[in-house]
Motif scaffolding. Structure first.
Motif, PDB file in Angstrom:
ATOM      1  N   LEU A  17      24.805 -37.185   1.867  1.00 34.05           N
ATOM      2  CA  LEU A  17      24.341 -35.941   1.250  1.00 34.05           C
ATOM      3  C   LEU A  17      23.479 -36.224   0.023  1.00 34.05           C
ATOM      4  CD1 LEU A  17      27.511 -33.654   1.511  1.00 34.05           C
ATOM      5  CD2 LEU A  17      25.388 -33.483   2.818  1.00 34.05           C
ATOM      6  N   ILE A  18      23.861 -37.219  -0.762  1.00 36.49           N
ATOM      7  CA  ILE A  18      23.049 -37.585  -1.926  1.00 36.49           C
ATOM      8  C   ILE A  18      21.686 -38.089  -1.473  1.00 36.49           C
ATOM      9  CG2 ILE A  18      22.836 -39.244  -3.830  1.00 36.49           C
ATOM     10  CD1 ILE A  18      25.881 -39.075  -4.153  1.00 36.49           C
ATOM     11  N   GLU A  19      21.661 -38.924  -0.462  1.00 35.09           N
ATOM     12  CA  GLU A  19      20.392 -39.432   0.064  1.00 35.09           C
ATOM     13  C   GLU A  19      19.550 -38.274   0.608  1.00 35.09           C
ATOM     14  OE1 GLU A  19      19.156 -43.048   2.958  1.00 35.09           O
ATOM     15  OE2 GLU A  19      20.279 -41.422   3.900  1.00 35.09           O
ATOM     16  N   ARG A  20      20.169 -37.364   1.338  1.00 34.40           N
ATOM     17  CA  ARG A  20      19.434 -36.232   1.909  1.00 34.40           C
ATOM     18  C   ARG A  20      18.830 -35.365   0.814  1.00 34.40           C
ATOM     19  NH1 ARG A  20      22.637 -32.804   6.252  1.00 34.40           N
ATOM     20  NH2 ARG A  20      22.572 -34.890   7.204  1.00 34.40           N
ATOM     21  N   SER A  21      19.564 -35.202  -0.294  1.00 34.00           N
ATOM     22  CA  SER A  21      19.048 -34.420  -1.405  1.00 34.00           C
ATOM     23  C   SER A  21      17.815 -35.078  -2.012  1.00 34.00           C
ATOM     24  CB  SER A  21      20.130 -34.245  -2.477  1.00 34.00           C
ATOM     25  OG  SER A  21      19.641 -33.494  -3.569  1.00 34.00           O
ATOM     26  N   ASP A  22      17.854 -36.397  -2.159  1.00 36.44           N
ATOM     27  CA  ASP A  22      16.690 -37.112  -2.695  1.00 36.44           C
ATOM     28  C   ASP A  22      15.483 -37.000  -1.759  1.00 36.44           C
ATOM     29  OD1 ASP A  22      17.492 -38.055  -5.179  1.00 36.44           O
ATOM     30  OD2 ASP A  22      18.501 -39.809  -4.350  1.00 36.44           O
ATOM     31  N   LEU A  23      15.725 -37.120  -0.465  1.00 33.40           N
ATOM     32  CA  LEU A  23      14.632 -37.003   0.496  1.00 33.40           C
ATOM     33  C   LEU A  23      14.034 -35.603   0.469  1.00 33.40           C
ATOM     34  CD1 LEU A  23      16.145 -38.959   3.534  1.00 33.40           C
ATOM     35  CD2 LEU A  23      14.344 -39.727   1.967  1.00 33.40           C
ATOM     36  N   ARG A  24      14.887 -34.617   0.339  1.00 31.34           N
ATOM     37  CA  ARG A  24      14.406 -33.229   0.258  1.00 31.34           C
ATOM     38  C   ARG A  24      13.560 -33.036  -0.994  1.00 31.34           C
ATOM     39  NH1 ARG A  24      18.445 -27.965  -0.266  1.00 31.34           N
ATOM     40  NH2 ARG A  24      16.847 -26.455  -0.932  1.00 31.34           N
ATOM     41  N   TYR A  25      14.000 -33.605  -2.110  1.00 33.26           N
ATOM     42  CA  TYR A  25      13.249 -33.501  -3.367  1.00 33.26           C
ATOM     43  C   TYR A  25      11.882 -34.169  -3.241  1.00 33.26           C
ATOM     44  CZ  TYR A  25      11.788 -34.953  -8.046  1.00 33.26           C
ATOM     45  OH  TYR A  25      11.053 -35.214  -9.176  1.00 33.26           O
ATOM     46  N   LYS A  26      11.842 -35.357  -2.656  1.00 33.57           N
ATOM     47  CA  LYS A  26      10.579 -36.077  -2.507  1.00 33.57           C
ATOM     48  C   LYS A  26       9.611 -35.324  -1.597  1.00 33.57           C
ATOM     49  CE  LYS A  26      12.617 -40.637  -3.331  1.00 33.57           C
ATOM     50  NZ  LYS A  26      12.977 -41.944  -2.719  1.00 33.57           N
ATOM     51  N   GLU A  27      10.150 -34.714  -0.536  1.00 33.86           N
ATOM     52  CA  GLU A  27       9.294 -33.948   0.370  1.00 33.86           C
ATOM     53  C   GLU A  27       8.743 -32.705  -0.325  1.00 33.86           C
ATOM     54  OE1 GLU A  27       7.245 -32.546   3.680  1.00 33.86           O
ATOM     55  OE2 GLU A  27       7.960 -34.537   3.099  1.00 33.86           O
ATOM     56  N   GLU A  28       9.589 -32.008  -1.089  1.00 37.44           N
ATOM     57  CA  GLU A  28       9.120 -30.827  -1.821  1.00 37.44           C
ATOM     58  C   GLU A  28       8.057 -31.217  -2.845  1.00 37.44           C
ATOM     59  OE1 GLU A  28      12.756 -29.322  -3.391  1.00 37.44           O
ATOM     60  OE2 GLU A  28      13.176 -28.031  -1.657  1.00 37.44           O
ATOM     61  N   LEU A  29       8.289 -32.350  -3.523  1.00 32.69           N
ATOM     62  CA  LEU A  29       7.332 -32.819  -4.524  1.00 32.69           C
ATOM     63  C   LEU A  29       5.999 -33.187  -3.853  1.00 32.69           C
ATOM     64  CD1 LEU A  29       7.240 -33.380  -7.585  1.00 32.69           C
ATOM     65  CD2 LEU A  29       7.860 -35.750  -7.079  1.00 32.69           C
ATOM     66  N   ARG A  30       6.070 -33.818  -2.685  1.00 37.52           N
ATOM     67  CA  ARG A  30       4.849 -34.184  -1.958  1.00 37.52           C
ATOM     68  C   ARG A  30       4.043 -32.954  -1.572  1.00 37.52           C
ATOM     69  NH1 ARG A  30       2.710 -33.968   2.669  1.00 37.52           N
ATOM     70  NH2 ARG A  30       4.507 -32.889   3.571  1.00 37.52           N
ATOM     71  N   ARG A  31       4.740 -31.944  -1.104  1.00 38.58           N
ATOM     72  CA  ARG A  31       4.041 -30.733  -0.655  1.00 38.58           C
ATOM     73  C   ARG A  31       3.401 -29.998  -1.830  1.00 38.58           C
ATOM     74  NH1 ARG A  31       7.808 -27.169   3.011  1.00 38.58           N
ATOM     75  NH2 ARG A  31       5.781 -26.143   3.376  1.00 38.58           N
ATOM     76  N   ILE A  32       4.067 -30.035  -2.994  1.00 35.57           N
ATOM     77  CA  ILE A  32       3.478 -29.391  -4.175  1.00 35.57           C
ATOM     78  C   ILE A  32       2.218 -30.141  -4.605  1.00 35.57           C
ATOM     79  CG2 ILE A  32       3.830 -28.933  -6.640  1.00 35.57           C
ATOM     80  CD1 ILE A  32       6.770 -28.365  -5.999  1.00 35.57           C
ATOM     81  N   LYS A  33       2.312 -31.481  -4.635  1.00 30.95           N
ATOM     82  CA  LYS A  33       1.155 -32.289  -5.042  1.00 30.95           C
ATOM     83  C   LYS A  33      -0.010 -32.131  -4.059  1.00 30.95           C
ATOM     84  CE  LYS A  33       3.672 -35.851  -7.605  1.00 30.95           C
ATOM     85  NZ  LYS A  33       4.038 -37.296  -7.687  1.00 30.95           N
ATOM     86  N   ALA A  34       0.315 -31.939  -2.789  1.00 31.64           N
ATOM     87  CA  ALA A  34      -0.730 -31.788  -1.770  1.00 31.64           C
ATOM     88  C   ALA A  34      -1.296 -30.379  -1.741  1.00 31.64           C
ATOM     89  CB  ALA A  34      -0.165 -32.152  -0.396  1.00 31.64           C
ATOM     90  N   GLY A  35      -0.712 -29.486  -2.515  1.00 35.81           N
ATOM     91  CA  GLY A  35      -1.194 -28.114  -2.555  1.00 35.81           C
ATOM     92  C   GLY A  35      -0.742 -27.276  -1.377  1.00 35.81           C
ATOM     93  N   GLU A  36       0.234 -27.763  -0.622  1.00 35.33           N
ATOM     94  CA  GLU A  36       0.699 -27.004   0.545  1.00 35.33           C
ATOM     95  C   GLU A  36       1.553 -25.810   0.133  1.00 35.33           C
ATOM     96  OE1 GLU A  36       2.671 -29.645   3.191  1.00 35.33           O
ATOM     97  OE2 GLU A  36       1.025 -31.097   3.264  1.00 35.33           O
ATOM     98  N   VAL A  37       2.270 -25.965  -0.971  1.00 32.61           N
ATOM     99  CA  VAL A  37       3.101 -24.876  -1.483  1.00 32.61           C
ATOM    100  C   VAL A  37       2.992 -24.864  -2.999  1.00 32.61           C
ATOM    101  CG1 VAL A  37       4.753 -24.950   0.444  1.00 32.61           C
ATOM    102  CG2 VAL A  37       5.143 -26.355  -1.590  1.00 32.61           C
ATOM    103  N   GLU A  38       3.392 -23.749  -3.589  1.00 30.16           N
ATOM    104  CA  GLU A  38       3.459 -23.656  -5.038  1.00 30.16           C
ATOM    105  C   GLU A  38       4.918 -23.853  -5.464  1.00 30.16           C
ATOM    106  OE1 GLU A  38       1.840 -20.047  -6.446  1.00 30.16           O
ATOM    107  OE2 GLU A  38      -0.205 -20.469  -5.750  1.00 30.16           O
ATOM    108  N   GLY A  39       5.080 -24.510  -6.589  1.00 31.36           N
ATOM    109  CA  GLY A  39       6.441 -24.731  -7.068  1.00 31.36           C
ATOM    110  C   GLY A  39       6.450 -25.390  -8.427  1.00 31.36           C
ATOM    111  N   ASP A  40       7.590 -25.333  -9.062  1.00 26.50           N
ATOM    112  CA  ASP A  40       7.787 -25.930 -10.386  1.00 26.50           C
ATOM    113  C   ASP A  40       8.438 -27.298 -10.202  1.00 26.50           C
ATOM    114  OD1 ASP A  40       8.592 -26.710 -12.917  1.00 26.50           O
ATOM    115  OD2 ASP A  40       9.079 -24.674 -13.552  1.00 26.50           O
ATOM    116  N   LYS A  41       7.723 -28.354 -10.574  1.00 25.49           N
ATOM    117  CA  LYS A  41       8.254 -29.703 -10.393  1.00 25.49           C
ATOM    118  C   LYS A  41       9.558 -29.908 -11.165  1.00 25.49           C
ATOM    119  CE  LYS A  41       3.699 -31.793  -9.673  1.00 25.49           C
ATOM    120  NZ  LYS A  41       2.715 -32.795 -10.176  1.00 25.49           N
ATOM    121  N   LYS A  42       9.608 -29.380 -12.364  1.00 23.56           N
ATOM    122  CA  LYS A  42      10.825 -29.535 -13.164  1.00 23.56           C
ATOM    123  C   LYS A  42      12.003 -28.803 -12.528  1.00 23.56           C
ATOM    124  CE  LYS A  42       8.580 -30.214 -17.659  1.00 23.56           C
ATOM    125  NZ  LYS A  42       8.453 -29.704 -19.060  1.00 23.56           N
TER     126      LYS A  42
END
Length: 533
Positions: free
Chosen positions: A63-88
């Motif tokens: 579960l801890i690993e899955r949470s990190d992977l989810r965070y990295k994917e969300e961060l990637r999508r924000i950086k790529a401009g696919e979605v809007e979101g607050d990195k913090k």
């Protein structure tokens, strides 16, 4: 199956033989089978608790690993401009999810440890105080403590916290996680290993090397000598004197305390030597837990040398998080604003130090005296941290030679005395008994026991007392040579000797153990002190 019994040595020999005979890719599986057999053989139905730990740690690590992977994917999508979101915000959400996993692990595993260790003590006291009997109202548990629960619990929690901090990667194989937690040599009394240090050795492929067998054999022999010749012989005196403290006084307590000092060291370090020797036969190097602590010059140094993995576990996973917490930082800022920079600097670490030592005391046993034992060492540690540099500077101003041999030995003896006083709190039945013993030690000068022969009425006759003294002198000589030699290992020195000298020393130790070891009818060979933790 105690680690000084014939059953264990037969089990170990068969295990080593099978380990090197099977395909290398399956070696870790053989270690798991050996570990499960060892634990189930020793614990029977109590094995369910370590099973719960293995399952919960494995699932929560994923579960801890899955949470990190989810965070990295969300961060990637924000950086790529696919979605809007607050990195913090998403980082905070990830941290909260992982903290929830750590809290669940603590609730399950530390919860089991606390309930099994402290439930009876707390509710027996409540029953006795309010209901007229220790078992009158709240039912008491009668299941005891699972074998090695403190060690494997701390090791499992350490793995999850390191995963939370990003220091290690999650293991996806449930059986490999189980091996890390249940590895049989360390289950009795540690050391508390770190995942990044132990797991590559457990899961790796190993070639047979007779040097590993030889090194492990010598290390085990040395540990058995410390345990069976020194610790168990000294324990005969301690088991008589301290539980019956009202029948003794003055110098009798000093003699028994000296024996207890050697019992604890021979028992703890001897057990670790046996464990490390057994692991070495599988080509697995486990960390040393003791580095000649009786040569320490102050209390902090003593605890850096004694039960090293427990101390570092408490510092890394309890003391530092407390000292660096948001509450501690707020207190620091407040004190600085009030013009108290020194207090702002030291207070968080000192409070964390006391919390660490209270937890350390509770780890050692369920009783008020154990907490007081921890507080005592916490206070000594703080005093050393606060005044050590000042006292050194004062000595320099007074032109006092603080580097001579006599000063060094004074520091060593002073530290041993402070440690011994703490052990009076530890070994006596309760704190009141400790006060009685300590008062008698400083007010009853019955030195005549050394001249009228009554010193031999403390559980050891003259022959056994002589054996204990000689064995302690041998131990002291070896460890002094190691200390002066910069930590030279005995087995490394043994390699440099010719085969005749090696066999003379080996057979000398074997015959010494057989002739002078404490064993036989009525002797509990599995009775290591740390097994109760």
């Amino acid at each position: 199956m105690g680690i000084t019994t014939l059953n264990f040595f037969v089990f170990l020999a068969i295990g080593v033989l099978l380990f090197y005979r099977i395909p290398k890719k399956m070696q870790w599986m053989s270690l798991l089978i050996l570990s499960i057999f060892f634990y189930v053989y020793a614990s029977r139905t109590m094995s369910i608790f370590i099973g719960i730990t293995c399952i919960s740690v494995y699932l929560l690590s994923l579960l801890i690993e899955r949470s990190d992977l989810r965070y990295k994917e969300e961060l990637r999508r924000i950086k790529a401009g696919e979605v809007e979101g607050d990195k913090k915000l998403i980082k905070k959400q990830n941290m909260n999810r992982k903290r929830l996993c750590i809290a669940a692990a603590a609730l399950i595993n530390v919860g089991m440890l606390v309930v099994l260790k402290f439930y009876n003590m707390i509710f027996a006291e409540i029953n006795a105080s309010f209901f007229g009997g220790s078992d009158r109202f709240f039912p008491l548990l009668s299941i005891g403590l699972p074998l090695g629960i403190s060690f494997y619990t701390f090791q499992a929690i350490g793995y999850l916290v390191d995963l939370y901090r990003g220091k290690v990667k999650a293991e996806h194989n449930f059986f490999k996680v189980s091996l890390f937690i249940t590895f049989f040599p360390q289950i009795l009394q540690g050391p508390i290993s770190r995942y990044d240090q132990l797991s590559p050795q457990l899961y790796g492929e190993h070639e047979f090397d007779f040097q590993n067998i030889s090194d492990g054999f010598y290390l085990m022999l040395w540990g058995i000598f410390k345990k069976m010749v020194i610790a168990d012989r000294a324990g005969m005196m301690c088991d008589l004197v301290f539980p019956n403290y009202l029948n003794y006084s003055g110098m009798q307590f000093w003699v028994a305390l000296a024996a207890y000092t050697m019992q604890m060291y021979g028992d703890f370090s001897g057990g670790i030597d046996i464990i490390r020797g057994a692991a070495k036969m599988f080509d697995i190097d486990m960390v040393d837990n003791f580095t000649r602590p009786y040569f320490s010059r102050d209390i902090p140094e003593f605890w850096r040398r004694w039960h090293i993995t427990l101390g570092t576990w408490f510092k890394d996973y309890l003391m530092y998080p407390v000292a660096l917490s948001g509450v501690a930082q707020n207190v620091t800022k407040s004190l600085r604003k009030k013009g108290k920079p020194h207090l702002a600097k030291v207070l968080p670490s000192y409070v964390a130090c006391i919390i660490l030592w209270m937890a350390n005391g509770a780890w050692h046993g369920a009783g008020t005296q154990y907490i007081l034992f921890g507080v005592y060492h916490g206070i000594l540690t703080i005093l050393s941290m606060e005044y050590h540099d000042r006292l050194v500077a004062l000595g320099d101003r007074l032109h006092f030679n603080q580097h001579c041999v006599t000063w060094r030995w004074f520091q060593v003896l002073r530290t041993m005395l402070l440690v011994a006083i703490g052990r009076v709190i530890y070994i006596t039945p309760n704190f009141h008994a400790a006060l009685v013993v300590l008062k008698s030690m400083v007010t009853v000068p019955n030195f005549w026991i050394f001249f009228d022969g009554s010193v031999f009425d403390l559980g050891l006759n003259s022959a056994n007392a002589l054996i204990l003294v000689v064995a302690c002198l041998i131990l002291f000589g070896v460890e002094l040579a190691q200390e002066l030699g910069g930590g030279m290992h005995i087995r490394v020195w043994m390699r440099s000797q010719n085969v005749l000298i090696r066999w003379i020393i080996a057979f000398g130790l074997i015959f010494t153990i057989l002739i002078f070891g404490i064993y036989g009818k009525g002797y509990d060979a599995a009775g290591f002190i740390y097994m109760q933790y």
